[in-house]
Design an enzyme around this catalytic site. Structure first.
Site, short mmCIF file in Angstrom:
data_model
loop_
_atom_site.label_atom_id
_atom_site.label_comp_id
_atom_site.label_asym_id
_atom_site.label_seq_id
_atom_site.Cartn_x
_atom_site.Cartn_y
_atom_site.Cartn_z
N ARG A 43 1.62 -25.15 76.79
CA ARG A 43 3.06 -25.00 77.10
C ARG A 43 3.55 -26.15 78.00
NH1 ARG A 43 1.96 -21.77 73.67
NH2 ARG A 43 2.75 -19.64 73.49
N SER A 81 7.74 -14.95 75.52
CA SER A 81 6.95 -14.76 76.75
C SER A 81 7.72 -15.35 77.92
CB SER A 81 5.61 -15.50 76.65
OG SER A 81 4.86 -15.04 75.56
N GLU A 109 7.45 -19.38 82.01
CA GLU A 109 7.47 -20.29 80.85
C GLU A 109 8.92 -20.66 80.51
OE1 GLU A 109 5.44 -19.30 76.93
OE2 GLU A 109 7.47 -19.73 76.24
P1 FAD Z 1 16.13 -24.34 73.89
O1 FAD Z 1 15.93 -23.01 74.52
O2 FAD Z 1 17.48 -24.68 73.41
O3 FAD Z 1 15.64 -25.45 74.92
C1 FAD Z 1 14.40 -25.34 75.59
C2 FAD Z 1 14.18 -26.57 76.48
O4 FAD Z 1 14.05 -27.73 75.67
C3 FAD Z 1 15.37 -26.87 77.39
O5 FAD Z 1 14.87 -27.43 78.59
C4 FAD Z 1 16.19 -27.89 76.62
O6 FAD Z 1 16.99 -28.70 77.45
C5 FAD Z 1 15.09 -28.68 75.95
N1 FAD Z 1 15.49 -29.25 74.67
C6 FAD Z 1 15.88 -28.57 73.57
N2 FAD Z 1 16.11 -29.43 72.55
C7 FAD Z 1 15.86 -30.67 73.03
C8 FAD Z 1 15.93 -31.98 72.45
N3 FAD Z 1 16.30 -32.19 71.20
N4 FAD Z 1 15.61 -33.03 73.25
C9 FAD Z 1 15.24 -32.84 74.54
N5 FAD Z 1 15.17 -31.64 75.13
C10 FAD Z 1 15.47 -30.57 74.38
N6 FAD Z 1 7.31 -20.29 72.09
C11 FAD Z 1 6.03 -20.60 71.77
O7 FAD Z 1 5.53 -21.66 72.13
N7 FAD Z 1 5.28 -19.74 71.03
C12 FAD Z 1 5.73 -18.56 70.60
O8 FAD Z 1 5.01 -17.82 69.93
C13 FAD Z 1 7.08 -18.22 70.91
N8 FAD Z 1 7.60 -17.02 70.51
C14 FAD Z 1 8.87 -16.70 70.84
C15 FAD Z 1 9.37 -15.46 70.39
C16 FAD Z 1 10.67 -15.09 70.69
C17 FAD Z 1 11.19 -13.76 70.19
C18 FAD Z 1 11.51 -15.98 71.44
C19 FAD Z 1 12.93 -15.60 71.71
C20 FAD Z 1 11.01 -17.19 71.90
C21 FAD Z 1 9.68 -17.56 71.61
N9 FAD Z 1 9.13 -18.78 72.04
C22 FAD Z 1 7.85 -19.12 71.69
C23 FAD Z 1 9.92 -19.70 72.89
C24 FAD Z 1 10.87 -20.62 72.09
O9 FAD Z 1 11.08 -20.13 70.80
C25 FAD Z 1 10.32 -22.05 71.99
O10 FAD Z 1 10.11 -22.57 73.28
C26 FAD Z 1 11.27 -22.97 71.21
O11 FAD Z 1 10.65 -24.20 70.98
C27 FAD Z 1 12.59 -23.21 71.94
O12 FAD Z 1 13.46 -23.87 71.04
P2 FAD Z 1 15.01 -23.94 71.29
O13 FAD Z 1 15.59 -24.89 70.32
O14 FAD Z 1 15.59 -22.58 71.31
O15 FAD Z 1 15.06 -24.57 72.75
N1 EPU Z 2 -1.79 -7.68 76.54
C1 EPU Z 2 -1.73 -6.46 77.17
N2 EPU Z 2 -0.51 -5.84 77.27
C2 EPU Z 2 0.62 -6.38 76.78
C3 EPU Z 2 0.57 -7.64 76.13
C4 EPU Z 2 -0.66 -8.27 76.03
O1 EPU Z 2 -2.73 -5.94 77.63
O2 EPU Z 2 1.67 -5.75 76.92
C5 EPU Z 2 -3.10 -8.38 76.42
C6 EPU Z 2 -4.02 -7.85 75.36
O3 EPU Z 2 -5.32 -7.94 75.88
C7 EPU Z 2 -3.91 -8.87 74.24
C8 EPU Z 2 -3.67 -10.13 75.02
O4 EPU Z 2 -2.90 -9.72 76.15
O5 EPU Z 2 -5.08 -8.91 73.52
C9 EPU Z 2 -2.92 -11.22 74.25
O6 EPU Z 2 -1.71 -10.67 73.76
P1 EPU Z 2 -0.91 -11.38 72.56
O7 EPU Z 2 -1.86 -11.70 71.45
O8 EPU Z 2 0.28 -10.56 72.25
O9 EPU Z 2 -0.52 -12.75 73.15
P2 EPU Z 2 0.09 -13.19 74.54
O10 EPU Z 2 -0.97 -13.87 75.34
O11 EPU Z 2 0.81 -12.08 75.19
C10 EPU Z 2 0.65 -15.57 73.64
C11 EPU Z 2 1.79 -16.51 73.71
C12 EPU Z 2 2.84 -16.15 72.67
C13 EPU Z 2 2.21 -16.23 71.29
C14 EPU Z 2 1.03 -15.26 71.25
C15 EPU Z 2 0.26 -15.37 69.95
C16 EPU Z 2 1.93 -17.33 75.98
C17 EPU Z 2 2.64 -17.32 77.27
N3 EPU Z 2 2.36 -16.50 75.04
O12 EPU Z 2 1.13 -14.28 74.03
O13 EPU Z 2 3.90 -17.09 72.75
O14 EPU Z 2 3.13 -15.91 70.29
O15 EPU Z 2 0.10 -15.57 72.33
O16 EPU Z 2 -0.44 -16.58 69.93
O17 EPU Z 2 0.98 -18.11 75.81
C18 EPU Z 2 5.98 -17.55 73.81
O18 EPU Z 2 5.42 -18.55 74.28
O19 EPU Z 2 7.18 -17.28 74.02
C19 EPU Z 2 5.18 -16.62 73.00
C20 EPU Z 2 5.68 -15.51 72.48
#
Ligand code: FAD
Ligand code: EPU
Length: 338
Positions: free
Chosen positions: A163, A237, A333
């Site tokens: 991240r 997250s 994050e």
């Molecule tokens: P924004 O929220 O619009 O911007 C995020 C940051 O990037 C800001 O600081 C912004 O200024 C900057 N930025 C955006 N675009 C540019 C650009 N073109 N140039 C320079 N800076 C820029 N993230 C994960 O890594 N893994 C996951 O599994 C994951 N799951 C998610 C699930 C949900 C339901 C949600 C809501 C979010 C999740 N995220 C996850 C977080 C998010 O989706 C990512 O961080 C995504 O890349 C953000 O994209 P955005 O366009 O919405 O960025």
């Molecule tokens: N867990 C719990 N309780 C909860 C949630 C998680 O006990 O309520 C524990 C469990 O042990 C589970 C472990 O956490 O096995 C991992 O959970 P999960 O697989 O749901 O993943 P996470 O660590 O909670 C991360 C990323 C997610 C990404 C998933 C899948 C971060 C901060 N988050 O979540 O990214 O989608 O793994 O790879 O690394 C995001 O960055 O926004 C995001 C959603």
């Protein structure tokens, strides 16, 4: 066109109310360069907006919000084993994933359904289910926010980590990412060992697993535990999973022998923050119109009408409680826009 006092409610997936003092969109690099020369934009602080899925506005934004709407996906070259796919920064990430799957370009199928735009994907090196974009990243093009010049950043220059990237650290607020080029495989190498993917694939009773099936499994798993921002405001997250010294983990294990962890190196492990938050009793906590998601304790939610500062204060309360109970300092994050 630069507008004033633009409502940002529809532009952030938390769905919190906030205004941008100034707001402008760009659909081409020329348009972006023109905007950057504009007096209002030169003299105010600037923030790039993609899908707003990793931001929390804790108050009105007293600067210029630049909404990136650059579009276009193209195959720019190929070698024996790879396709080089360039996507403009304003493309929706999940649509790029689906585009690549239909064309049989392999490598980003595990990253299906991550919200947001392509341009934000390198910011925090998005990752899920055992894959991060650094694994398929080739290069990106970015425009210097001060002088409009274009620079190419290669893989090693982005300093990707968990991240993390150079754009959140040394190069913070200096660049507008305008395109990203991915190095995708002609012959897929499937990553199915992470978490519940294998189990989900088994339940699908397939003879041969394709990248489309892996994406489908990921989509099913994600949909079962992550709230859909169209229905419940959230930014995924809220915290990172902390990497801690082994002795910190051992101390937790003495009290909770089932404490999960993932090895990082000989002396460090990653502890799931969701587990810590759940053990501390926050999972499903409802504070009226906001709280902690009941299926994933790492996700803070806005049920409607909460302010960014309420959600921020909740995150502060969680951080201090986890610190007190486990001696671990959680790091946010989500980008806090104050
Ligand atoms: P924004 O929220 O619009 O911007 C995020 C940051 O990037 C800001 O600081 C912004 O200024 C900057 N930025 C955006 N675009 C540019 C650009 N073109 N140039 C320079 N800076 C820029 N993230 C994960 O890594 N893994 C996951 O599994 C994951 N799951 C998610 C699930 C949900 C339901 C949600 C809501 C979010 C999740 N995220 C996850 C977080 C998010 O989706 C990512 O961080 C995504 O890349 C953000 O994209 P955005 O366009 O919405 O960025
Ligand atoms: N867990 C719990 N309780 C909860 C949630 C998680 O006990 O309520 C524990 C469990 O042990 C589970 C472990 O956490 O096995 C991992 O959970 P999960 O697989 O749901 O993943 P996470 O660590 O909670 C991360 C990323 C997610 C990404 C998933 C899948 C971060 C901060 N988050 O979540 O990214 O989608 O793994 O790879 O690394 C995001 O960055 O926004 C995001 C959603």
């Amino acid at each position: 066109m630069i507008t004033e006092f633009e409502s940002l409610k529809a532009y952030n997936t938390f769905g919190v109310s906030a205004q941008a003092r100034y707001f402008a969109r760009f659909q081409s690099i020329e348009e972006l360069r023109e905007l950057l020369e504009h007096e209002t934009i030169r003299t105010n602080k600037r923030l790039i907006l993609g899908g707003g899925s990793n931001m929390l506005f804790t108050r009105n934004f007293d600067g210029v919000l630049l909404k990136n709407e650059l579009k276009g996906i193209q195959k720019i070259s190929e070698d024996e084993h790879h396709y080089f796919i360039q996507s403009a920064a304003g493309e929706v990430w999940h649509e790029l994933v689906m585009h690549c799957i239909s064309a049989n370009y392999a490598g980003i199928e595990n990253l299906a359904l991550i919200p947001g735009c392509v341009g934000a994907s390198p910011m925090q090196n998005i990752g899920a289910y055992g894959v991060e974009i650094k694994d398929v990243f080739h290069s990106l093009e970015a425009i210097n926010i001060n002088d409009g010049s274009l620079r190419v950043f290669k893989l090693d220059e982005c300093k990707f980590g968990y991240r993390e990237s150079v754009f959140k650290r040394e190069e913070k607020d200096k660049w507008i990412i305008v395109s990203v080029t991915f190095r995708l495989k002609k012959r897929a190498v499937l990553h199915t060992s992470y978490g519940a993917i294998e189990e989900e694939l088994d339940s699908m009773h397939l003879d041969n697993v394709s990248i489309k099936d892996v994406a489908k499994a990921v989509i099913n798993i994600r949909s079962s535990k992550l709230p859909d921002p169209k229905k419940i405001g959230n930014a995924g997250s809220f915290f990172k999973n902390p990497v801690v010294p082994m002795q910190v983990y051992r101390a937790i294990q003495e009290k909770h022998n089932n404490a999960p962890c993932f090895p990082i190196d000989e002396s460090h492990v990653k502890v799931p923050a969701g587990w810590l938050i759940e053990r501390a009793g926050w999972k499903g906590k409802n504070l009226g119109n906001y709280g902690v998601h009941d299926k994933q304790a790492l996700v803070l939610v806005n049920y409607g009408g909460a302010t960014g500062s309420q959600i921020y204060d909740l995150s502060t309360a969680i951080i201090s409680d986890i610190k007190q109970k486990f001696g671990i300092e959680l790091e946010r994050e989500v980008n806090i826009i104050a």
